[in-house]
Scaffold this motif. Sequence first.
Motif, PDB file in Angstrom:
ATOM      1  N   ALA A   1       0.987  -0.943   0.004  1.00  0.00           N
ATOM      2  CA  ALA A   1      -0.397  -0.371   0.228  1.00  0.00           C
ATOM      3  C   ALA A   1       0.665   1.442   0.055  1.00  0.00           C
ATOM      4  O   ALA A   1       0.386   2.348   0.477  1.00  0.00           O
ATOM      5  N   GLY A   2       2.053   1.123  -0.348  1.00  0.00           N
ATOM      6  CA  GLY A   2       2.924   2.221  -0.065  1.00  0.00           C
ATOM      7  C   GLY A   2       4.427   1.623   0.115  1.00  0.00           C
ATOM      8  O   GLY A   2       4.491   0.766   0.687  1.00  0.00           O
ATOM      9  N   LEU A   3       5.467   2.430   0.093  1.00  0.00           N
ATOM     10  CA  LEU A   3       6.361   2.387   0.000  1.00  0.00           C
ATOM     11  C   LEU A   3       7.794   3.576   0.259  1.00  0.00           C
ATOM     12  O   LEU A   3       7.526   4.584   0.084  1.00  0.00           O
ATOM     13  N   ILE A   4       8.896   3.994   1.066  1.00  0.00           N
ATOM     14  CA  ILE A   4       9.871   4.441   1.622  1.00  0.00           C
ATOM     15  C   ILE A   4      11.189   4.459   0.766  1.00  0.00           C
ATOM     16  O   ILE A   4      11.632   2.616   1.164  1.00  0.00           O
ATOM     17  N   ARG A   5      12.028   4.921   0.318  1.00  0.00           N
ATOM     18  CA  ARG A   5      13.420   4.337  -0.207  1.00  0.00           C
ATOM     19  C   ARG A   5      13.819   6.026   0.326  1.00  0.00           C
ATOM     20  O   ARG A   5      13.844   6.894  -0.176  1.00  0.00           O
ATOM     21  N   ALA A   6      14.953   5.764   0.850  1.00  0.00           N
ATOM     22  CA  ALA A   6      16.328   6.222   1.693  1.00  0.00           C
ATOM     23  C   ALA A   6      17.103   7.252   0.477  1.00  0.00           C
ATOM     24  O   ALA A   6      17.267   6.640  -0.780  1.00  0.00           O
ATOM     25  N   ILE A   7      17.048   8.364  -0.316  1.00  0.00           N
ATOM     26  CA  ILE A   7      17.970   9.142  -0.790  1.00  0.00           C
ATOM     27  C   ILE A   7      19.570   9.385   0.010  1.00  0.00           C
ATOM     28  O   ILE A   7      19.653  10.215   0.184  1.00  0.00           O
ATOM     29  N   ARG A   8      21.269   7.908  -0.775  1.00  0.00           N
ATOM     30  CA  ARG A   8      22.279   8.444  -0.276  1.00  0.00           C
ATOM     31  C   ARG A   8      23.079   9.286  -0.939  1.00  0.00           C
ATOM     32  O   ARG A   8      22.172   8.486  -2.081  1.00  0.00           O
ATOM     33  N   LEU A   9      23.999   9.366  -0.463  1.00  0.00           N
ATOM     34  CA  LEU A   9      24.560  10.499  -1.010  1.00  0.00           C
ATOM     35  C   LEU A   9      25.999  10.181  -0.164  1.00  0.00           C
ATOM     36  O   LEU A   9      25.895  10.102   0.633  1.00  0.00           O
ATOM     37  N   ASP A  10      26.934   9.207  -0.872  1.00  0.00           N
ATOM     38  CA  ASP A  10      28.594   8.400  -0.427  1.00  0.00           C
ATOM     39  C   ASP A  10      27.875   8.068   0.864  1.00  0.00           C
ATOM     40  O   ASP A  10      28.763   8.549   1.919  1.00  0.00           O
ATOM     41  N   GLY A  11      26.830   7.234   0.909  1.00  0.00           N
ATOM     42  CA  GLY A  11      26.551   6.733   2.447  1.00  0.00           C
ATOM     43  C   GLY A  11      25.617   7.553   3.161  1.00  0.00           C
ATOM     44  O   GLY A  11      24.779   6.984   4.352  1.00  0.00           O
TER      45      GLY A  11
END
Length: 188
Positions: free
Chosen positions: A66-76
């Motif tokens: 029903a939904g989701l979240i994804r992290a945006i990582r820059l150099d970890g």
Amino acid sequence: MFALSLGDDGAELCPLPPWQAEEFLAHMDRGRAFIGRFNGLPDVVTDPASSRAFLEAYARKEAADAGLIRAIRLDGTLVGAVILRRLDVAQGTAEAGCWLEPDAVGRGLVTRAARRLIDWAVRERGVHRVEWWVSSGNAPSIAVARRLGMRKEAVLRDSHLHRGERHDEEIWAVLAPEWTAGPAADAA
């Protein structure tokens, strides 16, 4: 682990599970004022318990499809996220959203991450319509909607109360046939 590259600049799209709640809270603290200009999340994620509760809610959404979240990582380092606030596979609809810390702005991170998310929703989950709800005053988010090939479909006048002020909300959307034929999908 389980990261998807967003380019050759060290940017990645990654899961954001509840056990990363302390890191998520630190990220929110770094961007609280900036993110909070148009997004109510900084008013919700204020301590370790609320940070974990927010991520647990998205873990439940993902488990329920029903939904989701994804992290945006820059150099970890966690610098932002993209979400499907709503995902209704049976109806073929979804609502995407995002936020980013101020130090990560101007690198195309949200656009690249949202492209991956929308492409997944359309191609893998069969979503026909992806919406992007945004405050009319949030020019950077509106610019992302445009870069994603979305069309503005509506303005809901004074529909959103944020920190005691009423804001107009715009609804932008892209349909699956537009997505699969358009340049935004090619970049994904």
